[in-house]
Write an enzyme that holds these catalytic residues in place. Structure first.
Site, PDB file in Angstrom:
ATOM      1  N   SER A   8      38.229  38.372  43.521  1.00 13.00           N
ATOM      2  CA  SER A   8      38.396  39.037  42.223  1.00 13.00           C
ATOM      3  C   SER A   8      37.472  40.247  42.125  1.00 13.00           C
ATOM      4  O   SER A   8      36.241  40.105  42.096  1.00 13.00           O
ATOM      5  CB  SER A   8      38.089  38.063  41.081  1.00 13.00           C
ATOM      6  OG  SER A   8      38.015  38.777  39.876  1.00 13.00           O
ATOM      7  N   HIS A  33      42.546  39.902  43.811  1.00 14.78           N
ATOM      8  CA  HIS A  33      42.813  39.416  42.447  1.00 14.78           C
ATOM      9  C   HIS A  33      42.333  40.465  41.448  1.00 14.78           C
ATOM     10  O   HIS A  33      41.184  40.921  41.502  1.00 14.78           O
ATOM     11  CB  HIS A  33      42.066  38.097  42.245  1.00 14.78           C
ATOM     12  CG  HIS A  33      42.348  37.407  40.956  1.00 14.78           C
ATOM     13  ND1 HIS A  33      43.443  36.590  40.756  1.00 14.78           N
ATOM     14  CD2 HIS A  33      41.661  37.389  39.790  1.00 14.78           C
ATOM     15  CE1 HIS A  33      43.407  36.109  39.521  1.00 14.78           C
ATOM     16  NE2 HIS A  33      42.336  36.574  38.919  1.00 14.78           N
ATOM     17  N   ASP A  35      41.927  41.369  37.453  1.00 14.98           N
ATOM     18  CA  ASP A  35      41.859  40.797  36.109  1.00 14.98           C
ATOM     19  C   ASP A  35      42.004  41.878  35.049  1.00 14.98           C
ATOM     20  O   ASP A  35      41.110  42.705  34.880  1.00 14.98           O
ATOM     21  CB  ASP A  35      40.500  40.119  35.901  1.00 14.98           C
ATOM     22  CG  ASP A  35      40.378  38.842  36.702  1.00 14.98           C
ATOM     23  OD1 ASP A  35      41.240  37.961  36.546  1.00 14.98           O
ATOM     24  OD2 ASP A  35      39.424  38.737  37.496  1.00 14.98           O
ATOM     25  N   MET A  37      42.141  42.707  31.138  1.00 13.06           N
ATOM     26  CA  MET A  37      41.753  42.119  29.840  1.00 13.06           C
ATOM     27  C   MET A  37      41.909  43.163  28.746  1.00 13.06           C
ATOM     28  O   MET A  37      41.514  44.315  28.933  1.00 13.06           O
ATOM     29  CB  MET A  37      40.294  41.680  29.882  1.00 13.06           C
ATOM     30  CG  MET A  37      39.988  40.694  30.993  1.00 13.06           C
ATOM     31  SD  MET A  37      38.240  40.288  30.976  1.00 13.06           S
ATOM     32  CE  MET A  37      38.144  39.266  32.448  1.00 13.06           C
ATOM     33  N   HIS A  67      46.284  39.327  37.331  1.00 13.23           N
ATOM     34  CA  HIS A  67      46.113  38.284  36.309  1.00 13.23           C
ATOM     35  C   HIS A  67      46.007  38.973  34.952  1.00 13.23           C
ATOM     36  O   HIS A  67      44.983  39.578  34.634  1.00 13.23           O
ATOM     37  CB  HIS A  67      44.841  37.483  36.657  1.00 13.23           C
ATOM     38  CG  HIS A  67      44.448  36.458  35.644  1.00 13.23           C
ATOM     39  ND1 HIS A  67      43.204  35.856  35.669  1.00 13.23           N
ATOM     40  CD2 HIS A  67      45.116  35.908  34.598  1.00 13.23           C
ATOM     41  CE1 HIS A  67      43.127  34.990  34.659  1.00 13.23           C
ATOM     42  NE2 HIS A  67      44.265  35.008  34.003  1.00 13.23           N
ATOM     43  N   MET A  69      45.430  39.114  31.172  1.00 11.93           N
ATOM     44  CA  MET A  69      44.870  38.423  30.004  1.00 11.93           C
ATOM     45  C   MET A  69      45.106  39.348  28.810  1.00 11.93           C
ATOM     46  O   MET A  69      44.172  39.939  28.253  1.00 11.93           O
ATOM     47  CB  MET A  69      43.385  38.136  30.232  1.00 11.93           C
ATOM     48  CG  MET A  69      43.162  36.991  31.204  1.00 11.93           C
ATOM     49  SD  MET A  69      41.504  36.954  31.910  1.00 11.93           S
ATOM     50  CE  MET A  69      41.748  38.013  33.328  1.00 11.93           C
ATOM     51  N   MET A 141      43.052  27.815  35.035  1.00 15.33           N
ATOM     52  CA  MET A 141      41.750  28.436  34.739  1.00 15.33           C
ATOM     53  C   MET A 141      40.671  27.350  34.720  1.00 15.33           C
ATOM     54  O   MET A 141      40.801  26.354  34.021  1.00 15.33           O
ATOM     55  CB  MET A 141      41.782  29.144  33.382  1.00 15.33           C
ATOM     56  CG  MET A 141      42.640  30.394  33.329  1.00 15.33           C
ATOM     57  SD  MET A 141      42.253  31.644  34.563  1.00 15.33           S
ATOM     58  CE  MET A 141      40.538  32.026  34.170  1.00 15.33           C
ATOM     59  N   ASP A 179      40.906  29.616  39.254  1.00 18.60           N
ATOM     60  CA  ASP A 179      40.164  30.847  38.950  1.00 18.60           C
ATOM     61  C   ASP A 179      39.000  30.552  38.005  1.00 18.60           C
ATOM     62  O   ASP A 179      39.211  30.078  36.887  1.00 18.60           O
ATOM     63  CB  ASP A 179      41.147  31.834  38.297  1.00 18.60           C
ATOM     64  CG  ASP A 179      40.545  33.197  37.993  1.00 18.60           C
ATOM     65  OD1 ASP A 179      39.404  33.463  38.394  1.00 18.60           O
ATOM     66  OD2 ASP A 179      41.251  33.999  37.341  1.00 18.60           O
TER      67      ASP A 179
HETATM   68  C1  DX5 Z   1      37.878  35.329  34.341  1.00 21.15           C
HETATM   69  C2  DX5 Z   1      38.660  35.961  35.448  1.00 21.15           C
HETATM   70  C3  DX5 Z   1      38.233  35.603  36.816  1.00 21.15           C
HETATM   71  C4  DX5 Z   1      36.853  36.054  37.211  1.00 21.15           C
HETATM   72  C5  DX5 Z   1      36.301  35.045  38.162  1.00 21.15           C
HETATM   73  O1  DX5 Z   1      38.536  35.500  33.135  1.00 21.15           O
HETATM   74  O2  DX5 Z   1      40.026  35.595  35.341  1.00 21.15           O
HETATM   75  O3  DX5 Z   1      39.172  36.043  37.796  1.00 21.15           O
HETATM   76  O4  DX5 Z   1      36.824  37.321  37.819  1.00 21.15           O
HETATM   77  O5  DX5 Z   1      34.989  35.342  38.391  1.00 21.15           O
HETATM   78  P1  DX5 Z   1      33.976  34.301  39.048  1.00 21.15           P
HETATM   79  O6  DX5 Z   1      34.516  33.928  40.385  1.00 21.15           O
HETATM   80  O7  DX5 Z   1      32.720  35.087  39.098  1.00 21.15           O
HETATM   81  O8  DX5 Z   1      33.885  33.118  38.112  1.00 21.15           O
HETATM   82 ZN    ZN Z   2      41.437  36.047  37.065  1.00 16.25          ZN
END
Ligand code: DX5
Ligand code: ZN
Length: 227
Positions: A8, A33, A35, A37, A67, A69, A141, A179
């Site tokens: 990620s 990956h 993310d 948001m 991913h 969000m 998650m 994740d």
């Molecule tokens: C959190 C994200 C994850 C995050 C994971 O909302 O979806 O993908 O980057 O990070 P680590 O591995 O540091 O928990």
């Molecule tokens: Zn993620």
């Protein structure tokens, strides 16, 4: 079944992306990956289409595991396809009802890419059952979505076991992704619980990236051979 590490980039240094993407590739990673948001579905804001397009320059051969969000993800599927997504995973909780979830899955697949769905820690695993025949990936998650660097929630082990059983019982070919909070010390237990696509941010991008990622990819290779 293939075992895959999906690093990620949320935990990466955005000023040195080319070098860091090369490091995870050197370590044998096939996925990246990403993310996204929106500050509404989750409290934080990360990055969007322009950053993903730029990363594509360095990661042409990598599978972009996006991913989302964001609320009502169907509004932006075309944009994420255009900037290079190969798999788009969205939250059931970000949609109003089953109809919107099915529409979003169909829209993603209409562009010839793969669809995934995910649930927050408080949503029952069984909520994903109706969508299994339509998806490529089910993401559990193991933290509340929104931030990297959180601790793995131990309840996720049982949720992974339940999800793996549900996938097996369905006869559908669906990857089980996990994740949040993955690290060297819980990696084996996570694999034993049934996950086969493993997201890791902090554990890969903090410190020596190639060494960190190699630790996980080597373990995954050993685990695949054991089966
Ligand atoms: C959190 C994200 C994850 C995050 C994971 O909302 O979806 O993908 O980057 O990070 P680590 O591995 O540091 O928990
Ligand atoms: Zn993620």
């Amino acid at each position: 079944m293939e075992y895959i590490l999906s690093p990620s980039v949320l935990a990466a240094d955005f000023g040195r992306m080319e070098e860091q993407v090369n490091s995870v590739r050197e370590a044998g990673c096939k996925y990246l990956h990403l993310d996204v948001m929106d500050g509404v579905f989750v409290p934080s804001i990360s990055f969007g289409m322009p950053v993903i397009s730029s990363l594509r320059k360095y990661g042409k051969d990598l599978v972009f595991d996006v991913h989302l969000m964001i609320v009502h993800p169907k509004r932006y599927i075309k944009e994420f396809v255009d900037c290079g997504a190969d798999i788009i995973t969205f939250h059931l909780e970000a949609c109003d009802d089953e109809e919107e979830i099915f529409e979003t899955i169909r829209l993603i697949k209409s562009f010839g890419i793969e669809a995934g769905v995910t649930i927050k820690p408080g949503t029952p695993v069984s909520a994903v059952k109706p969508f299994l025949p339509e998806i490529r990936q089910f993401l559990i998650m193991s933290v509340e979505p929104g931030f990297g660097g959180q601790s793995f929630m131990p309840e996720a082990y049982d949720r992974l076991r339940e999800a793996r059983k549900m996938i097996e019982d369905s006869g559908c070919s669906v990857d089980l992704e996990v994740d949040g909070g993955v690290k060297e010390s819980n990696f084996d237990a996570i694999l034993e619980a049934g996950a086969n696509v493993i997201v890791a941010g902090t554990a890969v991008f903090r410190g020596n990236i190639e060494k960190n990622a190699s630790f996980f990819t080597k373990k995954l290779a050993i685990f695949s051979n054991k089966l």
